[in-house]
Structures are given as structure tokens and as C-alpha cells.
Design a protein around this motif. Sequence first.
Motif, PDB file in Angstrom:
ATOM      1  N   VAL A   1       3.262   6.195  -5.401  1.00 10.95           N
ATOM      2  CA  VAL A   1       3.017   6.404  -6.830  1.00 10.95           C
ATOM      3  C   VAL A   1       1.892   7.422  -7.023  1.00 10.95           C
ATOM      4  N   LEU A   2       0.836   7.311  -6.205  1.00 11.34           N
ATOM      5  CA  LEU A   2      -0.264   8.275  -6.291  1.00 11.34           C
ATOM      6  C   LEU A   2       0.191   9.686  -5.923  1.00 11.34           C
ATOM      7  N   VAL A   3       1.078   9.807  -4.942  1.00 11.54           N
ATOM      8  CA  VAL A   3       1.621  11.125  -4.584  1.00 11.54           C
ATOM      9  C   VAL A   3       2.392  11.711  -5.759  1.00 11.54           C
ATOM     10  N   LEU A   4       3.224  10.910  -6.397  1.00 14.21           N
ATOM     11  CA  LEU A   4       3.996  11.398  -7.533  1.00 14.21           C
ATOM     12  C   LEU A   4       3.095  11.802  -8.698  1.00 14.21           C
ATOM     13  N   VAL A   5       2.053  11.020  -8.955  1.00 13.03           N
ATOM     14  CA  VAL A   5       1.114  11.360 -10.028  1.00 13.03           C
ATOM     15  C   VAL A   5       0.402  12.675  -9.707  1.00 13.03           C
ATOM     16  N   ALA A   6      -0.053  12.833  -8.461  1.00  8.81           N
ATOM     17  CA  ALA A   6      -0.782  14.043  -8.076  1.00  8.81           C
ATOM     18  C   ALA A   6       0.132  15.273  -8.096  1.00  8.81           C
ATOM     19  N   VAL A   7       1.366  15.137  -7.643  1.00  6.69           N
ATOM     20  CA  VAL A   7       2.298  16.261  -7.686  1.00  6.69           C
ATOM     21  C   VAL A   7       2.607  16.634  -9.131  1.00  6.69           C
ATOM     22  N   GLY A   8       2.795  15.624  -9.977  1.00  9.40           N
ATOM     23  CA  GLY A   8       3.011  15.898 -11.398  1.00  9.40           C
ATOM     24  C   GLY A   8       1.813  16.591 -12.024  1.00  9.40           C
TER      25      GLY A   8
ATOM     26  N   LEU B   1       0.827  -1.201   0.000  1.00  8.90           N
ATOM     27  CA  LEU B   1       0.000   0.000   0.000  1.00  8.90           C
ATOM     28  C   LEU B   1       0.864   1.255   0.000  1.00  8.90           C
ATOM     29  N   LEU B   2       2.021   1.184   0.637  1.00 10.95           N
ATOM     30  CA  LEU B   2       2.944   2.315   0.638  1.00 10.95           C
ATOM     31  C   LEU B   2       3.444   2.611  -0.776  1.00 10.95           C
ATOM     32  N   VAL B   3       3.744   1.578  -1.537  1.00 13.05           N
ATOM     33  CA  VAL B   3       4.190   1.764  -2.921  1.00 13.05           C
ATOM     34  C   VAL B   3       3.071   2.419  -3.739  1.00 13.05           C
ATOM     35  N   ILE B   4       1.847   1.936  -3.567  1.00 12.95           N
ATOM     36  CA  ILE B   4       0.708   2.529  -4.278  1.00 12.95           C
ATOM     37  C   ILE B   4       0.526   3.988  -3.860  1.00 12.95           C
ATOM     38  N   GLY B   5       0.615   4.271  -2.563  1.00 10.41           N
ATOM     39  CA  GLY B   5       0.457   5.641  -2.071  1.00 10.41           C
ATOM     40  C   GLY B   5       1.524   6.576  -2.609  1.00 10.41           C
TER      41      GLY B   5
END
Length: 133
Positions: A112-119, A106-110
Motif C-alpha cells: 500500500v505504501l509503494v502504491l501511495v508513493a508511486v501515485g 507487513l507485506l500488505v502495508i508495504g
Amino acid sequence: MKVEARLFDVTTAFFFLAAIVYGFWAKEPVGLVALILTGGLSLIVGSYFHFVARRVERRPEDNPDAEISDGAGEVGFFSAGSYWPVGIAAAGGIAAIALAFWQIWLLVIGLVLVLVAVGGLVFEYHTRPNVTD
């Protein structure tokens, strides 16, 4: 920018002075370290403002005799609103919960989601360059 730099110089001096007094008076290491780190962070921001103040032209708000009309004109572009910060907060919450319960998947998914949202936030108003042949 010089006024802002001076403000951070004063807060830096206060935090380091408070750390010295706290270190002798309380003899508690955690608070001492917190005050030293706070002074260090204030020093970083103040140093940045000193660095920037040398490179920017004098602003109307830096002049004590300035009129309101001196600051007229375009200030810059400000986004009307964005939902990307909500996505960053949600993704950060998922990553924090995953870290708290030590769920690596879940940490890996979170993250990745943080990086997508920041991008998404960074490139929200980015348009492709015009390609002319």
C-alpha cells in the motif's frame, strides 16, 4: 531513434549468440536461460525504439552534419528535485523485508505504501483542470 534501435539490435544479436556459444560450451542451464532472457529484454527495447523511430520526426542529433545551434530551444520539463523516490525506496524496502520474513500483514502495508508513493510521484505536478461555468 534509429541509432538507439541499432545499438539494441547489436546487443540482442550478441546476447543470443553468446547464449548459443554458452549453451554448447558450458552446458549449464541457468546461465543459458539468463542469456536468453537478457537477449529477449534487449529485443523488447530495440523493438520499441524501432516502433518509435517511425513516428517521430528526425532529431538534430540524428543528423551527422548538424550544428549545436540546431538543437537549441526548449527541451522539456525536468523536476528540480523530489522526495518521492526516497519514499518509494523505503516502501519497497519494507515490502522486501516483509516478503523475506513472510510477514503478510507487513507485506500488505508495504505494498500500500509503494502504491501511495508511486501515485505521489506520478501526480506530483498534476494540477486540477480549470473549471469555468
